[in-house]
Motif scaffolding. Structure first.
Motif, PDB file in Angstrom:
ATOM      1  N   TYR A 143      -5.048  19.307 -21.930  1.00 29.43           N
ATOM      2  CA  TYR A 143      -4.338  18.708 -20.801  1.00 29.43           C
ATOM      3  C   TYR A 143      -3.691  17.380 -21.206  1.00 29.43           C
ATOM      4  O   TYR A 143      -2.512  17.156 -20.932  1.00 29.43           O
ATOM      5  N   PHE A 144      -4.459  16.495 -21.835  1.00 31.82           N
ATOM      6  CA  PHE A 144      -3.903  15.192 -22.219  1.00 31.82           C
ATOM      7  C   PHE A 144      -2.832  15.350 -23.300  1.00 31.82           C
ATOM      8  O   PHE A 144      -1.793  14.698 -23.242  1.00 31.82           O
ATOM      9  N   LYS A 145      -3.067  16.205 -24.258  1.00 30.76           N
ATOM     10  CA  LYS A 145      -2.055  16.461 -25.302  1.00 30.76           C
ATOM     11  C   LYS A 145      -0.778  16.981 -24.655  1.00 30.76           C
ATOM     12  O   LYS A 145       0.336  16.548 -24.995  1.00 30.76           O
TER      13      LYS A 145
ATOM     14  N   ALA B 114     -17.136  10.858 -27.125  1.00 26.93           N
ATOM     15  CA  ALA B 114     -15.765  11.352 -27.277  1.00 26.93           C
ATOM     16  C   ALA B 114     -14.981  10.532 -28.301  1.00 26.93           C
ATOM     17  O   ALA B 114     -13.770  10.349 -28.182  1.00 26.93           O
ATOM     18  N   ILE B 115     -15.673  10.075 -29.327  1.00 28.86           N
ATOM     19  CA  ILE B 115     -15.048   9.206 -30.330  1.00 28.86           C
ATOM     20  C   ILE B 115     -13.927   9.918 -31.092  1.00 28.86           C
ATOM     21  O   ILE B 115     -12.956   9.276 -31.499  1.00 28.86           O
TER      22      ILE B 115
ATOM     23  N   HIS C 255     -12.446  17.652 -26.209  1.00 29.68           N
ATOM     24  CA  HIS C 255     -12.792  19.069 -26.304  1.00 29.68           C
ATOM     25  C   HIS C 255     -12.843  19.426 -27.784  1.00 29.68           C
ATOM     26  O   HIS C 255     -11.839  19.272 -28.493  1.00 29.68           O
ATOM     27  N   ASN C 256     -13.991  19.851 -28.250  1.00 27.66           N
ATOM     28  CA  ASN C 256     -14.168  20.274 -29.638  1.00 27.66           C
ATOM     29  C   ASN C 256     -13.708  19.229 -30.647  1.00 27.66           C
ATOM     30  O   ASN C 256     -13.042  19.524 -31.630  1.00 27.66           O
TER      31      ASN C 256
ATOM     32  N   SER D 177      -7.753  13.525 -18.127  1.00 28.11           N
ATOM     33  CA  SER D 177      -8.464  14.741 -17.763  1.00 28.11           C
ATOM     34  C   SER D 177      -7.947  15.268 -16.442  1.00 28.11           C
ATOM     35  O   SER D 177      -7.593  14.486 -15.559  1.00 28.11           O
ATOM     36  N   ASN D 178      -7.949  16.583 -16.298  1.00 29.63           N
ATOM     37  CA  ASN D 178      -7.575  17.179 -15.023  1.00 29.63           C
ATOM     38  C   ASN D 178      -8.790  17.765 -14.302  1.00 29.63           C
ATOM     39  O   ASN D 178      -8.651  18.535 -13.374  1.00 29.63           O
TER      40      ASN D 178
END
Length: 177
Positions: A87-89, A120-121, A80-81, A10-11
């Motif tokens: 960011y991580f991708k 966040a599974i 996210h969604n 995460s940023n």
């Protein structure tokens, strides 16, 4: 003594995943832990055009060096969604362009946390499936749901069952190094 790199995917300056990583890193007495806050690492959005024009940033090359020097890696991914954050991708896209096997033979403790009940599974599962493509030797996982109810910055994980599950995966990860 093992060298362990720990970071959140995460940023965000208020990342609950960074808080979980920081807590986990604090439990690793007897090991050299490099804790990085990726909020301090700006990476441009990946595109072939940017790569051709600018090459690889010093921050990316430095970050890849931290991975190379580690015996094991602890990552906590945000969601996210229902998927990993952009960011991580983006970070994995850049790293894979620099070196497709950037996690070659690395033991990974993969975690996720979120304020929601799913912990966040979705991001955890997606990341767990992709890390072996980048050379990860093994992946142990842990998810922390309802972060603000189950975590206290001074005490750590306050739910007894979750604390026990976390301790078990940390022990398994350390023993694998």
């Amino acid at each position: 003594m093992s060298t362990i790199l720990a970071f959140a995917g995460s940023n965000s300056s208020t990342s609950v995943n960074f808080k979980l990583v920081k807590y986990t890193a604090s439990l690793l007495a007897g090991h050299k832990v490099e804790l990085l806050n990726l909020a301090n690492y700006p990476f441009p959005m990946y595109s072939e055009d940017v790569e051709k024009e600018s090459g690889f940033s010093n921050s990316l090359v430095e970050f890849r060096g931290y991975i190379s020097n580690a015996d094991g890696v602890i990552i906590s991914v945000n969601e996210h969604n229902g998927n990993v954050s952009a960011y991580f991708k983006n970070l994995t896209d850049w790293l894979s362009r620099l070196d497709l096997n950037f996690l070659k033979d690395k033991k990974v403790l993969l975690m996720s946390a979120s304020p929601g009940k799913r912990g966040a599974i979705g991001a955890l599962k997606a990341t767990e499936q992709i890390l072996p493509r980048f050379g990860a030797a093994s992946v142990t996982t842990f998810s922390l749901p309802s972060f603000f109810q189950n975590f206290d910055e001074a005490k750590g994980i306050v739910d007894a069952d979750l604390a026990e599950a976390h301790a078990a995966v940390v022990k398994q990860f350390v023993e694998s190094l």
